[in-house]
Design a protein around this motif. Structure first.
Motif, short mmCIF file in Angstrom:
data_model
loop_
_atom_site.label_atom_id
_atom_site.label_comp_id
_atom_site.label_asym_id
_atom_site.label_seq_id
_atom_site.Cartn_x
_atom_site.Cartn_y
_atom_site.Cartn_z
N VAL A 121 -20.80 -6.45 34.82
CA VAL A 121 -19.43 -6.16 34.15
C VAL A 121 -18.14 -6.55 34.78
N ALA A 122 -18.38 -7.06 36.12
CA ALA A 122 -17.23 -7.86 36.89
C ALA A 122 -17.01 -9.09 36.04
N ALA A 123 -17.82 -9.68 35.47
CA ALA A 123 -17.90 -11.03 34.83
C ALA A 123 -16.84 -11.07 33.58
N PRO A 124 -16.90 -10.15 32.65
CA PRO A 124 -15.89 -10.02 31.49
C PRO A 124 -14.41 -9.68 32.29
N ILE A 125 -14.43 -8.81 33.26
CA ILE A 125 -13.23 -8.52 33.86
C ILE A 125 -12.65 -9.53 34.32
N LEU A 126 -13.30 -10.61 35.17
CA LEU A 126 -12.66 -11.73 35.79
C LEU A 126 -12.06 -12.81 34.65
#
Length: 427
Positions: A121-126
């Motif tokens: 989920v960190a990928a779409p946040i970045l």
């Protein structure tokens, strides 16, 4: 006597600086900035729903990708305020350098991001955070590029020279669509794994070119003469609130059709009209190439008969072709898709956008002009541009027909027409 000497010096300096050179440099820099900005739109439609939102169903993933595209428009007004403040305080040229560096850095960062599969989920946040950086940068770009062109131009040619950075928008779209059309020739697994990153990483070269071109610009002569307030935003809202509101709503009739045709149709065409994505991209590239030439040609007319008259006519025209645009698109025939793009995207965009730079610039005094045009343009983008693909997709899902999207365009043009009628007469 001293005042006469200053005026003579200013006139001699303006004569040495050729408006065409400044306008061309603004065109190049703006095209590069919007290449970076539009890359995200193409990738949001073609790749990001799979790479960053794979756990959602197809419709929800597409809506999430469009929403990610739209978050940049939230940051654009903040960028307009910050860049406008310092653009009015320390100069247009320095802010154009900074906006290009920030935009380029954000674009390259997207090309290096891990995907959902690699980082969760960190990928779409970045992805959202970097997109916000892009929005902040482009928030300061448009105002500075337009004012450099307009403030170096003769008063009776402001629409023409101001249209050159405007033409940089379809030029950036041509570059971004062409880049994704090229990588789409890769096998699907290679495109999704690493091929989509190449257009973002290639931005390094374009940014270097843009910085070199902008290093050769002279500062705006009107900035040098203006008595700048200590807090330009406060001064703008106190003295030119009506102009800001007119500038915000005057853009509905150009922004909403533009982003529906350039972003939403990339998913609508293959899914609903039976047109391949490659065909839609090719038609969009051809229409954009013609638009690059159409924008300054329409601006010449605007200088002769009036900026507002051309913009009013453009709003009426775009409303008139909204339904035919989807009728042609829904046939699925490539030639019909191309004609549709010419009608709404090329001619509609040229008539509603080419004179906008000169029109907005003349709504504000030089002492707070960077802030005024930036806030008006970027808040207008927040309200009209960013949500357009998302709203179009939601309307189609809710009503099941393209007619409701065409009606959305007609209402946008009506808003623009009304705002233009209420514009204060400065020029």
């Amino acid at each position: 006597m001293t005042l006469e000497v200053v005026v003579v010096v200013d006139q001699q300096q303006a004569a040495r600086v050729k408006p065409a050179r400044v306008a061309f440099a603004s065109f190049i820099g703006t095209a590069i900035e919007w290449y970076d900005f539009f890359l995200f739109g193409s990738a949001a439609t073609l790749v990001f729903s799979k790479q960053f939102f794979p756990t959602l169903d197809p419709l929800a993933a597409t809506l999430a990708a469009f929403a990610t595209f739209g978050v940049a428009f939230v940051a654009r007004p903040l960028g307009g305020i910050v860049f406008g403040h310092f653009g009015d305080r320390v100069g247009r040229k320095r802010m154009l350098f900074l906006s290009l560096l920030l935009m380029g850095g954000g674009t390259v960062a997207i090309g290096l991001l891990p995907t959902y599969e690699q980082m969760g989920v960190a990928a779409p946040i970045l992805l959202v955070l970097v997109r916000l950086l892009q929005g902040f940068a482009v928030g300061g770009e448009w105002g500075g590029a337009v004012l450099m062109a307009v403030e170096h131009a003769p008063p009776n040619r402001r629409a023409f020279y101001g249209s050159w950075p405007q033409a940089g928008v379809p030029a950036g779209l041509v570059l971004s669509a062409g880049a994704f059309l090229a990588v789409q020739q890769l096998p699907k697994d290679q495109l999704l794994s690493w091929g989509w990153r190449l257009p973002f990483l290639a931005s390094v070269v374009l940014i270097a070119v843009g910085l070199y071109v902008r290093s050769r610009l002279e500062e705006s002569p009107e900035f040098a003469r203006a008595e700048v307030p200590s807090f330009p935003l406060k001064d703008t809202l106190r003295r030119s609130l009506r102009a800001v509101l007119v500038g915000v709503f005057a853009q509905a009739g150009t922004n909403i059709p533009f982003y529906i045709a350039s972003v939403f149709v990339l998913s609508y065409g293959p899914a609903e009209a039976g047109v391949s994505r490659g065909t839609v991209l090719t038609c969009l590239i051809i229409a954009s190439l013609v638009d690059i030439a159409a924008v300054p040609l329409v601006a010449i007319v605007a200088d002769r008969i009036g900026r507002r008259k051309v913009l009013l006519g453009g709003a009426v025209y775009s409303a008139a072709v909204a339904f035919p645009f989807f009728w042609l698109l829904d046939t699925g025939a490539p030639i019909a898709v191309l004609v549709a793009m010419f009608l709404l995207f090329t001619l509609g965009h040229a008539t509603t956008y080419s004179a906008m730079a000169g029109f907005l610039a003349e709504l504000f005094g030089a002492e707070h002009r960077y802030t005024g045009v930036s806030v008006a343009y970027q808040v207008g983008g927040l309200i009209t541009s960013g949500p357009a693909p998302f709203i179009a997709a939601a309307l189609f899902a809710g009503f099941g027909g393209s007619w409701v999207i065409a009606l959305y365009i007609v209402l946008a043009c009506a808003v623009t027409f009304t705002a233009l009628l209420l514009a204060p007469r400065r020029s």
